[in-house]
Design a protein around this motif. Structure first.
Motif, PDB file in Angstrom:
ATOM      1  N   SER A   9      -6.735   5.578  -4.189  1.00 24.21           N
ATOM      2  CA  SER A   9      -6.345   4.310  -4.819  1.00 24.21           C
ATOM      3  C   SER A   9      -5.962   4.478  -6.281  1.00 24.21           C
ATOM      4  N   GLU A  10      -6.392   5.566  -6.899  1.00 26.24           N
ATOM      5  CA  GLU A  10      -6.049   5.809  -8.298  1.00 26.24           C
ATOM      6  C   GLU A  10      -4.543   5.986  -8.485  1.00 26.24           C
ATOM      7  N   THR A  11      -3.848   6.363  -7.401  1.00 28.34           N
ATOM      8  CA  THR A  11      -2.388   6.522  -7.442  1.00 28.34           C
ATOM      9  C   THR A  11      -1.712   5.735  -6.323  1.00 28.34           C
ATOM     10  N   SER A  12      -2.473   4.974  -5.564  1.00 26.34           N
ATOM     11  CA  SER A  12      -1.968   4.237  -4.395  1.00 26.34           C
ATOM     12  C   SER A  12      -1.222   5.172  -3.444  1.00 26.34           C
ATOM     13  N   ASP A  13      -1.851   6.302  -3.144  1.00 22.72           N
ATOM     14  CA  ASP A  13      -1.241   7.355  -2.336  1.00 22.72           C
ATOM     15  C   ASP A  13      -1.666   7.249  -0.872  1.00 22.72           C
ATOM     16  N   ALA A  14      -0.837   6.599  -0.050  1.00 22.26           N
ATOM     17  CA  ALA A  14      -1.141   6.431   1.373  1.00 22.26           C
ATOM     18  C   ALA A  14      -1.070   7.753   2.136  1.00 22.26           C
ATOM     19  N   SER A  15      -0.465   8.771   1.547  1.00 23.73           N
ATOM     20  CA  SER A  15      -0.372  10.066   2.223  1.00 23.73           C
ATOM     21  C   SER A  15      -1.408  11.067   1.713  1.00 23.73           C
ATOM     22  N   SER A  16      -2.403  10.585   0.995  1.00 19.86           N
ATOM     23  CA  SER A  16      -3.438  11.478   0.468  1.00 19.86           C
ATOM     24  C   SER A  16      -4.094  12.266   1.604  1.00 19.86           C
ATOM     25  N   PRO A  17      -4.186  13.575   1.450  1.00 21.05           N
ATOM     26  CA  PRO A  17      -4.825  14.387   2.483  1.00 21.05           C
ATOM     27  C   PRO A  17      -6.338  14.140   2.589  1.00 21.05           C
ATOM     28  N   LEU A  18      -6.901  13.431   1.630  1.00 23.65           N
ATOM     29  CA  LEU A  18      -8.332  13.126   1.675  1.00 23.65           C
ATOM     30  C   LEU A  18      -8.665  12.089   2.742  1.00 23.65           C
ATOM     31  N   HIS A  33      -2.364   1.391   5.199  1.00 27.59           N
ATOM     32  CA  HIS A  33      -1.636   0.136   5.015  1.00 27.59           C
ATOM     33  C   HIS A  33      -1.947  -0.477   3.647  1.00 27.59           C
ATOM     34  N   GLY A  34      -3.225  -0.540   3.300  1.00 31.27           N
ATOM     35  CA  GLY A  34      -3.624  -1.097   2.011  1.00 31.27           C
ATOM     36  C   GLY A  34      -3.040  -0.329   0.837  1.00 31.27           C
ATOM     37  N   LEU A  35      -2.997   0.976   0.952  1.00 33.33           N
ATOM     38  CA  LEU A  35      -2.444   1.805  -0.120  1.00 33.33           C
ATOM     39  C   LEU A  35      -0.926   1.648  -0.223  1.00 33.33           C
ATOM     40  N   ARG A  36      -0.242   1.528   0.917  1.00 30.62           N
ATOM     41  CA  ARG A  36       1.208   1.282   0.880  1.00 30.62           C
ATOM     42  C   ARG A  36       1.503  -0.063   0.235  1.00 30.62           C
ATOM     43  N   LYS A  37       0.696  -1.070   0.566  1.00 39.69           N
ATOM     44  CA  LYS A  37       0.874  -2.400  -0.027  1.00 39.69           C
ATOM     45  C   LYS A  37       0.662  -2.342  -1.544  1.00 39.69           C
ATOM     46  N   ALA A  38      -0.371  -1.629  -1.975  1.00 38.71           N
ATOM     47  CA  ALA A  38      -0.632  -1.486  -3.412  1.00 38.71           C
ATOM     48  C   ALA A  38       0.540  -0.789  -4.104  1.00 38.71           C
ATOM     49  N   LYS A  39       1.097   0.231  -3.465  1.00 35.47           N
ATOM     50  CA  LYS A  39       2.245   0.952  -4.040  1.00 35.47           C
ATOM     51  C   LYS A  39       3.432  -0.003  -4.180  1.00 35.47           C
ATOM     52  N   GLU A  40       3.681  -0.831  -3.139  1.00 35.80           N
ATOM     53  CA  GLU A  40       4.777  -1.810  -3.193  1.00 35.80           C
ATOM     54  C   GLU A  40       4.557  -2.815  -4.325  1.00 35.80           C
ATOM     55  N   GLU A  41       3.303  -3.204  -4.534  1.00 36.58           N
ATOM     56  CA  GLU A  41       2.969  -4.163  -5.584  1.00 36.58           C
ATOM     57  C   GLU A  41       2.855  -3.494  -6.957  1.00 36.58           C
ATOM     58  N   GLN A  42       3.003  -2.178  -6.982  1.00 37.06           N
ATOM     59  CA  GLN A  42       2.902  -1.377  -8.200  1.00 37.06           C
ATOM     60  C   GLN A  42       1.560  -1.569  -8.894  1.00 37.06           C
ATOM     61  N   VAL A  43       0.496  -1.427  -8.116  1.00 37.73           N
ATOM     62  CA  VAL A  43      -0.845  -1.481  -8.685  1.00 37.73           C
ATOM     63  C   VAL A  43      -1.625  -0.244  -8.243  1.00 37.73           C
ATOM     64  N   ILE A  44      -2.562   0.119  -9.069  1.00 39.30           N
ATOM     65  CA  ILE A  44      -3.505   1.190  -8.746  1.00 39.30           C
ATOM     66  C   ILE A  44      -4.903   0.623  -8.926  1.00 39.30           C
ATOM     67  N   SER A  45      -5.872   1.330  -8.404  1.00 37.84           N
ATOM     68  CA  SER A  45      -7.253   0.892  -8.580  1.00 37.84           C
ATOM     69  C   SER A  45      -7.999   1.894  -9.439  1.00 37.84           C
ATOM     70  N   LEU A  75     -11.308  -2.213  -9.487  1.00 31.56           N
ATOM     71  CA  LEU A  75     -10.326  -3.256  -9.738  1.00 31.56           C
ATOM     72  C   LEU A  75      -8.904  -2.707  -9.757  1.00 31.56           C
ATOM     73  N   GLN A  76      -7.931  -3.584  -9.490  1.00 31.67           N
ATOM     74  CA  GLN A  76      -6.527  -3.195  -9.474  1.00 31.67           C
ATOM     75  C   GLN A  76      -5.879  -3.454 -10.840  1.00 31.67           C
ATOM     76  N   TYR A  77      -5.027  -2.505 -11.229  1.00 34.53           N
ATOM     77  CA  TYR A  77      -4.348  -2.561 -12.517  1.00 34.53           C
ATOM     78  C   TYR A  77      -2.845  -2.401 -12.342  1.00 34.53           C
ATOM     79  N   LYS A  78      -2.095  -3.051 -13.220  1.00 30.05           N
ATOM     80  CA  LYS A  78      -0.637  -2.947 -13.258  1.00 30.05           C
ATOM     81  C   LYS A  78      -0.255  -1.703 -14.068  1.00 30.05           C
TER      82      LYS A  78
END
Length: 118
Positions: A9-18, A33-45, A75-78
């Motif tokens: 979530s620190e980079t909104s990386d839906a493909s993280s190998p972790l 899905h949640g990480l892809r949505k965050a990437k689309e919204e341009q937010v990180i946690s 929390l999510q940040y812009k």
């Protein structure tokens, strides 16, 4: 699983190998899905959730757990470093199924209830 998700979530990386280290199936798909949505919204946690799961039932190959995930420190940040919104993190009920998968316990099902559900 939560630690892996917090790191991704620190980079909104839906493909993280972790992500598939401790999750599979529907649970993995939900996190991606949640990480892809965050990437689309341009937010990180930033931060991490606090968890303290309780076993609801168990067998030799499957465990059902329930938790009240504390997201007040996650929390999510812009991109400008400001919070996404003025809604503070909340407590949300999480129900999960953890299965033995090739010698490793992995979360296979995860249902994350709405904010304030616990």
């Amino acid at each position: 699983m939560w630690r892996d998700l917090a790191i991704a979530s620190e980079t909104s990386d839906a493909s993280s190998p972790l992500l598939d280290d401790h999750a599979t199936g529907d649970a993995l798909a939900l996190m991606e899905h949640g990480l892809r949505k965050a990437k689309e919204e341009q937010v990180i946690s930033k931060g991490k959730p606090r968890v303290d799961p309780s076993v609801v039932s168990s067998s030799s190959r499957e465990v059902t757990v329930q938790d009240c995930v504390d997201g007040t420190g996650w929390l999510q940040y812009k991109p400008d470093g400001k919070l996404k919104n003025d809604v503070p993190g909340s407590h949300s009920r999480a129900d999960a199924t953890v299965r033995l998968d090739g010698g490793t316990w992995k979360v296979s099902k995860l249902f994350f209830h709405e904010a304030g559900s616990c």
